[in-house]
Scaffold this motif. Structure first.
Motif, PDB file in Angstrom:
ATOM      1  N   ASP A 190       0.678  -1.259   0.148  1.00  0.00           N
ATOM      2  CA  ASP A 190      -0.072  -0.185  -0.114  1.00  0.00           C
ATOM      3  C   ASP A 190       0.769   1.231   0.080  1.00  0.00           C
ATOM      4  OD1 ASP A 190      -2.070  -1.500  -0.141  1.00  0.00           O
ATOM      5  OD2 ASP A 190      -3.201  -0.716   1.782  1.00  0.00           O
ATOM      6  N   ARG A 191       0.052   2.538   0.131  1.00  0.00           N
ATOM      7  CA  ARG A 191       0.943   3.512  -0.133  1.00  0.00           C
ATOM      8  C   ARG A 191       1.789   4.027   1.007  1.00  0.00           C
ATOM      9  NH1 ARG A 191      -3.531   6.353  -0.374  1.00  0.00           N
ATOM     10  NH2 ARG A 191      -3.494   7.446   1.647  1.00  0.00           N
ATOM     11  N   GLY A 192       1.279   3.904   2.153  1.00  0.00           N
ATOM     12  CA  GLY A 192       2.188   4.182   3.357  1.00  0.00           C
ATOM     13  C   GLY A 192       1.527   4.231   4.772  1.00  0.00           C
ATOM     14  N   LEU A 193       2.018   4.884   5.846  1.00  0.00           N
ATOM     15  CA  LEU A 193       1.426   4.995   6.909  1.00  0.00           C
ATOM     16  C   LEU A 193       0.794   6.328   7.293  1.00  0.00           C
ATOM     17  CD1 LEU A 193       4.020   3.184   9.198  1.00  0.00           C
ATOM     18  CD2 LEU A 193       1.924   1.937   8.131  1.00  0.00           C
ATOM     19  N   ASP A 194      -0.266   6.392   8.151  1.00  0.00           N
ATOM     20  CA  ASP A 194      -0.870   7.872   8.513  1.00  0.00           C
ATOM     21  C   ASP A 194       0.035   7.924  10.006  1.00  0.00           C
ATOM     22  OD1 ASP A 194      -2.140   6.346  10.430  1.00  0.00           O
ATOM     23  OD2 ASP A 194      -3.877   6.538   9.781  1.00  0.00           O
ATOM     24  N   ASP A 195      -0.291   9.057  10.612  1.00  0.00           N
ATOM     25  CA  ASP A 195       0.195   9.616  11.884  1.00  0.00           C
ATOM     26  C   ASP A 195      -0.061   8.519  12.993  1.00  0.00           C
ATOM     27  OD1 ASP A 195       1.256  11.921  10.509  1.00  0.00           O
ATOM     28  OD2 ASP A 195      -0.419  12.979  11.279  1.00  0.00           O
ATOM     29  N   HIS A 196      -0.848   7.964  12.838  1.00  0.00           N
ATOM     30  CA  HIS A 196      -1.162   6.798  13.905  1.00  0.00           C
ATOM     31  C   HIS A 196      -0.523   5.218  13.588  1.00  0.00           C
ATOM     32  CE1 HIS A 196      -3.946   9.898  15.741  1.00  0.00           C
ATOM     33  NE2 HIS A 196      -4.462   9.900  14.594  1.00  0.00           N
ATOM     34  N   GLY A 197       0.101   5.263  12.477  1.00  0.00           N
ATOM     35  CA  GLY A 197       0.620   3.977  12.287  1.00  0.00           C
ATOM     36  C   GLY A 197      -0.260   2.965  11.406  1.00  0.00           C
ATOM     37  N   TYR A 198      -1.134   3.493  10.909  1.00  0.00           N
ATOM     38  CA  TYR A 198      -2.259   2.670  10.064  1.00  0.00           C
ATOM     39  C   TYR A 198      -1.583   2.803   8.670  1.00  0.00           C
ATOM     40  CZ  TYR A 198      -5.391   1.847  14.079  1.00  0.00           C
ATOM     41  OH  TYR A 198      -5.952   1.591  15.423  1.00  0.00           O
ATOM     42  N   ILE A 199      -1.928   1.460   8.120  1.00  0.00           N
ATOM     43  CA  ILE A 199      -1.705   1.539   6.769  1.00  0.00           C
ATOM     44  C   ILE A 199      -3.012   2.245   5.815  1.00  0.00           C
ATOM     45  CG2 ILE A 199      -1.363  -0.012   4.712  1.00  0.00           C
ATOM     46  CD1 ILE A 199      -0.354  -2.190   6.591  1.00  0.00           C
ATOM     47  N   ARG A 200      -2.257   2.948   4.997  1.00  0.00           N
ATOM     48  CA  ARG A 200      -3.259   3.856   3.887  1.00  0.00           C
ATOM     49  C   ARG A 200      -3.152   2.934   2.424  1.00  0.00           C
ATOM     50  NH1 ARG A 200      -6.904   7.508   6.270  1.00  0.00           N
ATOM     51  NH2 ARG A 200      -6.520   7.598   8.289  1.00  0.00           N
ATOM     52  N   PRO A 201      -4.325   2.747   1.626  1.00  0.00           N
ATOM     53  CA  PRO A 201      -5.561   2.723   2.102  1.00  0.00           C
ATOM     54  C   PRO A 201      -5.875   2.034   3.016  1.00  0.00           C
ATOM     55  CG  PRO A 201      -5.324   2.059  -0.058  1.00  0.00           C
ATOM     56  CD  PRO A 201      -3.955   2.568   0.382  1.00  0.00           C
ATOM     57  N   GLY A 202      -5.199   0.799   3.231  1.00  0.00           N
ATOM     58  CA  GLY A 202      -5.494  -0.165   4.259  1.00  0.00           C
ATOM     59  C   GLY A 202      -6.913  -1.000   4.134  1.00  0.00           C
ATOM     60  N   LEU A 203      -6.984  -1.278   5.641  1.00  0.00           N
ATOM     61  CA  LEU A 203      -8.601  -2.232   5.508  1.00  0.00           C
ATOM     62  C   LEU A 203      -8.913  -1.888   7.101  1.00  0.00           C
ATOM     63  CD1 LEU A 203      -7.539  -4.753   7.287  1.00  0.00           C
ATOM     64  CD2 LEU A 203      -7.054  -5.788   4.856  1.00  0.00           C
ATOM     65  N   GLY A 204      -8.320  -1.186   7.601  1.00  0.00           N
ATOM     66  CA  GLY A 204      -8.924  -0.775   8.905  1.00  0.00           C
ATOM     67  C   GLY A 204      -7.905  -1.721   9.961  1.00  0.00           C
ATOM     68  N   ASP A 205      -8.500  -1.799  11.148  1.00  0.00           N
ATOM     69  CA  ASP A 205      -7.716  -2.667  12.242  1.00  0.00           C
ATOM     70  C   ASP A 205      -8.344  -4.133  11.881  1.00  0.00           C
ATOM     71  OD1 ASP A 205      -7.676  -4.105  14.787  1.00  0.00           O
ATOM     72  OD2 ASP A 205      -6.413  -2.350  15.453  1.00  0.00           O
ATOM     73  N   ALA A 206      -7.146  -5.028  11.411  1.00  0.00           N
ATOM     74  CA  ALA A 206      -7.576  -6.331  11.045  1.00  0.00           C
ATOM     75  C   ALA A 206      -8.306  -7.183  12.328  1.00  0.00           C
ATOM     76  CB  ALA A 206      -6.319  -7.118  10.585  1.00  0.00           C
ATOM     77  N   GLY A 207      -7.640  -7.012  13.425  1.00  0.00           N
ATOM     78  CA  GLY A 207      -8.038  -7.764  14.429  1.00  0.00           C
ATOM     79  C   GLY A 207      -9.385  -7.319  14.909  1.00  0.00           C
ATOM     80  N   ASP A 208      -9.742  -5.954  14.950  1.00  0.00           N
ATOM     81  CA  ASP A 208     -11.245  -5.824  15.306  1.00  0.00           C
ATOM     82  C   ASP A 208     -12.132  -6.071  14.241  1.00  0.00           C
ATOM     83  OD1 ASP A 208     -10.630  -4.458  17.718  1.00  0.00           O
ATOM     84  OD2 ASP A 208     -10.329  -2.355  16.700  1.00  0.00           O
ATOM     85  N   ARG A 209     -11.635  -6.110  13.048  1.00  0.00           N
ATOM     86  CA  ARG A 209     -12.557  -6.762  11.874  1.00  0.00           C
ATOM     87  C   ARG A 209     -12.755  -8.304  11.854  1.00  0.00           C
ATOM     88  NH1 ARG A 209     -12.248  -3.716   6.200  1.00  0.00           N
ATOM     89  NH2 ARG A 209     -14.509  -4.709   6.246  1.00  0.00           N
ATOM     90  N   LEU A 210     -11.846  -8.989  12.423  1.00  0.00           N
ATOM     91  CA  LEU A 210     -11.832 -10.457  12.440  1.00  0.00           C
ATOM     92  C   LEU A 210     -12.595 -10.750  13.522  1.00  0.00           C
ATOM     93  CD1 LEU A 210      -8.208 -11.534  11.913  1.00  0.00           C
ATOM     94  CD2 LEU A 210     -10.206 -12.425  10.830  1.00  0.00           C
ATOM     95  N   PHE A 211     -12.605  -9.968  14.752  1.00  0.00           N
ATOM     96  CA  PHE A 211     -13.418 -10.516  16.097  1.00  0.00           C
ATOM     97  C   PHE A 211     -14.521  -9.769  16.529  1.00  0.00           C
ATOM     98  CE2 PHE A 211      -8.710 -11.899  16.049  1.00  0.00           C
ATOM     99  CZ  PHE A 211      -8.887 -13.188  16.264  1.00  0.00           C
ATOM    100  N   GLY A 212     -14.662  -8.834  15.440  1.00  0.00           N
ATOM    101  CA  GLY A 212     -16.073  -7.851  15.889  1.00  0.00           C
ATOM    102  C   GLY A 212     -16.051  -7.167  17.066  1.00  0.00           C
ATOM    103  N   THR A 213     -14.703  -6.659  17.293  1.00  0.00           N
ATOM    104  CA  THR A 213     -14.577  -5.958  18.646  1.00  0.00           C
ATOM    105  C   THR A 213     -14.687  -4.445  18.544  1.00  0.00           C
ATOM    106  OG1 THR A 213     -12.208  -6.237  18.303  1.00  0.00           O
ATOM    107  CG2 THR A 213     -13.176  -7.664  19.949  1.00  0.00           C
ATOM    108  N   LYS A 214     -14.928  -3.887  17.361  1.00  0.00           N
ATOM    109  CA  LYS A 214     -15.183  -2.357  17.085  1.00  0.00           C
ATOM    110  C   LYS A 214     -16.175  -2.164  16.229  1.00  0.00           C
ATOM    111  CE  LYS A 214     -11.833   0.437  17.860  1.00  0.00           C
ATOM    112  NZ  LYS A 214     -10.470   1.313  17.806  1.00  0.00           N
TER     113      LYS A 214
END
Length: 214
Positions: A190-214
């Motif tokens: 992907d393009r790179g990281l934002d100020d919070h260390g998330y991949i952009r465009p990415g897919l969000g937080d993989a753990g939260d999306r896998l386990f439905g925790t957010k």
């Protein structure tokens, strides 16, 4: 990102990988579909990660005659999941190689420093005698991957392959600088990281999306 050896990074561009990644990225994808897509992608990436496994001859009887075939040689693989999100990829990898051994390394990212903090590790006793495939959905800053591989090398592991769904150039550079012998296999760079260390465009937080925790 600095130039890497030709075989250091493999971005799998198979049409099925690209299609499934697009669906995985979509914010409208449900938790159930997200889990299924991760499992399917892990099978496709696992195919590439295991391409270099050694074979040995074996004689078998088909229903019609005797023949010489091939089987995997030596100790079975060890899949090492970086908790918690790595378990989403682990399930698909075990579908591909059900006899593999499994290790877990628990790491979380400090929200201020973005450094990896270890809280758990459990590995097979003979892990140093096995090829290890480390799995984590995201290679973002690279700190968690480096920390996990540091621990594996400390107990004598090698060779090691790292498999992820998505990678950022910063993470690839970090991991390759720390462990230039570790091959990285990913579905997309992907393009790179934002100020919070998330991949952009990415897919969000993989753990939260896998386990439905957010």
């Amino acid at each position: 990102m600095t130039d890497l050896p030709a075989d250091a990074l493999l971005v799998v561009t198979h049409p099925l990988v690209r299609h499934k990644l697009t669906r995985l990225r979509d914010r409208a994808t449900s938790t159930a579909d997200f889990r299924r897509l991760v499992r399917e992608l892990s099978l496709l990436l696992g195919y590439e990660a295991t391409r270099g496994l050694k074979l040995e001859p074996v004689t078998i009887e088909t229903p019609l005659e005797t023949m010489e075939g091939e089987q995997l040689s030596g100790k079975k693989l060890c899949f090492v999941s970086i908790l918690r999100a790595g378990n989403g990829i682990l399930d698909g990898m075990l579908d591909l190689v059900p006899s593999a051994r499994v290790g877990h390394i628990g790491l979380f990212r400090d929200p201020k420093t973005l450094e990896a903090v270890e809280y758990y590790m459990k590995l097979p006793d003979d892990v140093a005698e096995r090829q290890c495939i480390v799995v984590d959905p995201m290679l973002a800053t690279g700190h968690s991957a480096v920390a996990a591989i540091d621990r594996l090398k400390h107990v004598g592991c090698g060779p090691i392959v790292f498999v992820c769904l998505l990678a950022a150039p910063e993470g690839v550079a970090c991991l390759s600088a720390a462990h230039p012998d570790v091959r990285i296999i990913t579905g997309a760079l992907d393009r790179g990281l934002d100020d919070h260390g998330y991949i952009r465009p990415g897919l969000g937080d993989a753990g939260d999306r896998l386990f439905g925790t957010k």
